[in-house]
Design a protein around this motif. Structure first.
Motif, mmCIF file in Angstrom:
data_model
loop_
_atom_site.group_PDB
_atom_site.id
_atom_site.type_symbol
_atom_site.label_atom_id
_atom_site.label_comp_id
_atom_site.label_asym_id
_atom_site.label_seq_id
_atom_site.Cartn_x
_atom_site.Cartn_y
_atom_site.Cartn_z
ATOM 1 N N PRO A 154 3.008 -1.557 4.327
ATOM 2 C CA PRO A 154 2.759 -0.149 4.015
ATOM 3 C C PRO A 154 4.045 0.554 3.598
ATOM 4 O O PRO A 154 5.152 0.045 3.808
ATOM 5 N N CYS B 226 -1.135 3.052 9.107
ATOM 6 C CA CYS B 226 -1.555 1.671 8.912
ATOM 7 C C CYS B 226 -1.561 0.912 10.236
ATOM 8 O O CYS B 226 -2.471 0.124 10.513
ATOM 9 N N PRO C 12 -2.711 6.077 3.182
ATOM 10 C CA PRO C 12 -2.158 5.087 4.109
ATOM 11 C C PRO C 12 -3.179 4.397 5.000
ATOM 12 O O PRO C 12 -2.842 3.441 5.692
ATOM 13 N N THR D 203 0.824 -1.212 0.000
ATOM 14 C CA THR D 203 0.000 0.000 0.000
ATOM 15 C C THR D 203 0.861 1.266 0.000
ATOM 16 O O THR D 203 1.989 1.264 0.485
ATOM 17 N N PRO E 280 -5.266 0.364 2.513
ATOM 18 C CA PRO E 280 -5.199 -0.906 3.232
ATOM 19 C C PRO E 280 -6.559 -1.367 3.737
ATOM 20 O O PRO E 280 -6.864 -2.562 3.705
#
Length: 489
Positions: free
Chosen positions: A162, A170, A140, A135, A144
């Motif tokens: 992430p 995340c 952020p 991601t 996800p």
């Protein structure tokens, strides 16, 4: 989300690519342990039935939608990445997740999902297993969350990798998900993330060990996914152009383009980077864009902006996803900044590496082209996409059905967005029928193996049972009679 070999690619690769300090990277044994926990949890989860899968997906959705948690995630995202606008991220987190819930509501994703008695086919939905979700820093939390909800709905476990800048957001999202899981009695090992610091070695190990990779972000991450040896879905390059025809209503088109161009400081791959305006409406359209807060720069100001936006061919982090006034000040255009512009505009005539404004800018900067007519506008857009953005989508204002079909036939795009705010429409909206997603496939034009909006179907395997039916052998003349009639036997 998107970029190919361009300044935008280089900038986003720099901002979102995994940390290259592999000496401090989580080692493969750490990743193996995380994957093994996910695999154990997923093995039980996929057999738990539709209600349990739906509960897990709902828990992940509410984890980001609950207003106080959403606000914390939005604020943290902007604070730690420096990208975008917190209020817009708050709206994005809520609307994209709500729309995804709408798309998934009542959908069967486990067990028998279809029967065709005539063909004797029964379809059974099966989980893919452990999903590696790569991601970006631009979204952020929202990205996800979207991947996690889709994966859980289909009986999978998810491990998120992430971007380094987006790690804190995340991590907070997953904390919120685990809190909801605790209330619902769901195993927290179904949703995990790589530990800090995230580097290339750990991300590569995750991709290799997972059953499916879903990658959004820099093209370097997408290429890594495609070469990992694991089945993968990745997205192509963004660099959206919109055409404004002489039939458009200038005020309406300008309002929608401005809304799209400025949302979340243009972090979206679906935000217009260029607008191609038919000559007959050009002056009126520029006035309408100015009325929406756009400021058209002259040649000297354009040169200063170019110097500020790109350093050694790479987009400057000091301008990426910043507001227009901040970018103007960075370019030494204090008089422009004092006007508090919503977005900046520059006129352009060419495209390609020698015309950097023809590429993706990841900022509220809009490139304006003048076309002689619609045919010329199509040629200009084709040239832009030959440089960057092929496969993604094109916007059009003032099109009839025939022109919309022409654009979908002649341009290398997977979506044609008609009379809408482009960045709000391409990933699904409540006033169009596209599925809600933050990852748009760009087909083979963009180097992808799919051209739809990434959705739950990409997170499923389907097993088909074939029963014997009455034999049906067709007659050759019934199938080839028209051919024989035209060219002979």
């Amino acid at each position: 989300m998107n970029d190919m070999a361009s300044g935008a690619t280089l900038a986003r690769s720099r901002d979102n690519a995994p940390n290259t300090n592999d000496a401090n990277d989580a080692n493969e044994a750490d990743v193996e342990r995380i994957v093994e926990r996910a695999r154990v949890a997923q093995h039980s989860f996929e057999q738990a039935g539709q209600e349990t899968l739906d509960t897990a997906a709902a828990a992940a959705a509410w984890a980001i939608m609950e207003p106080q948690r959403n606000r914390r995630l939005a604020d943290l995202s902007v604070r730690d990445t420096g990208l975008g606008n917190a209020d817009d991220k708050f709206r994005k987190n809520q609307r994209k997740t709500l729309g995804l819930l709408r798309d998934l509501h009542g959908v069967a994703t486990t067990g028998v999902i279809a029967r065709n008695e005539e063909l004797g086919i029964v379809e059974i939905a099966r989980a893919v297993g452990v999903v590696a979700a790569i991601t970006p820093s631009t979204n952020p939390a929202a990205t996800p969350a979207n991947k996690i909800i889709n994966a859980l709905k289909c009986g999978n476990a998810v491990i998120v990798a992430p971007s380094p800048k987006g790690y804190s957001s995340c991590a907070l999202l997953i904390d919120f998900i685990h809190a909801e899981f605790a209330k619902a009695g769901i195993d927290p090992d179904l949703v995990q993330m790589l530990p800090e610091p995230i580097g290339k070695a750990a991300t590569a190990a995750l991709m290799k060990l997972a059953d499916l990779v879903v990658a959004t972000g820099s093209q370097s991450n997408v290429r890594m996914a495609y070469t990992s040896g694991t089945p993968a879905f990745g997205v192509g390059a963004g660099n959206v152009a919109s055409i404004v025809t002489a039939r458009a209503v200038p005020d309406d088109a300008a309002r929608k383009i401005a809304m799209s161009k400025t949302f979340d400081n243009a972090t979206s791959c679906s935000s217009e980077n260029s607008v191609v305006i038919e000559n007959a409406i050009y002056a009126r359209m520029l006035d309408a864009l100015s009325n929406q807060g756009g400021v058209l720069l002259d040649a000297v100001q354009k040169a200063r902006l170019q110097a500020a936006l790109w350093h050694d061919g790479k987009l400057s982090a000091r301008c990426t996803a910043r507001d227009a006034a901040t970018i103007a000040r960075e370019a030494g255009l204090d008089d422009i900044a004092a006007r508090e512009p919503k977005f900046l505009m520059v006129e352009e005539t060419g495209y390609g590496a020698d015309y950097p404004f023809s590429g993706e800018k990841l900022s509220p900067v809009l490139t304006v082209y003048r076309s002689r007519d619609v045919a010329n506008a199509i040629d200009i857009v084709r040239g832009i996409y030959g440089y960057m953005g092929a496969g993604h989508s094109v916007g059009v204002h003032g099109a009839d059905d025939a022109l919309a079909v022409t654009l979908g036939t002649q341009l290398p795009v997977a979506r044609v967005i008609v009379d809408q705010a482009h960045c709000l429409a391409t990933g699904g909206n409540f006033d169009n029928g596209l599925p809600f997603s933050l990852s748009m496939g760009c087909g083979t034009w963009g180097g992808n193996n799919f051209s739809s909006n990434l959705g739950y179907r990409q997170y499923l395997n389907v097993t088909r049972i074939a029963y014997r039916i009455e034999e049906r052998v067709p007659d050759v003349d019934a199938l080839l009679g028209d051919y024989f009639g035209r060219v002979g036997r």
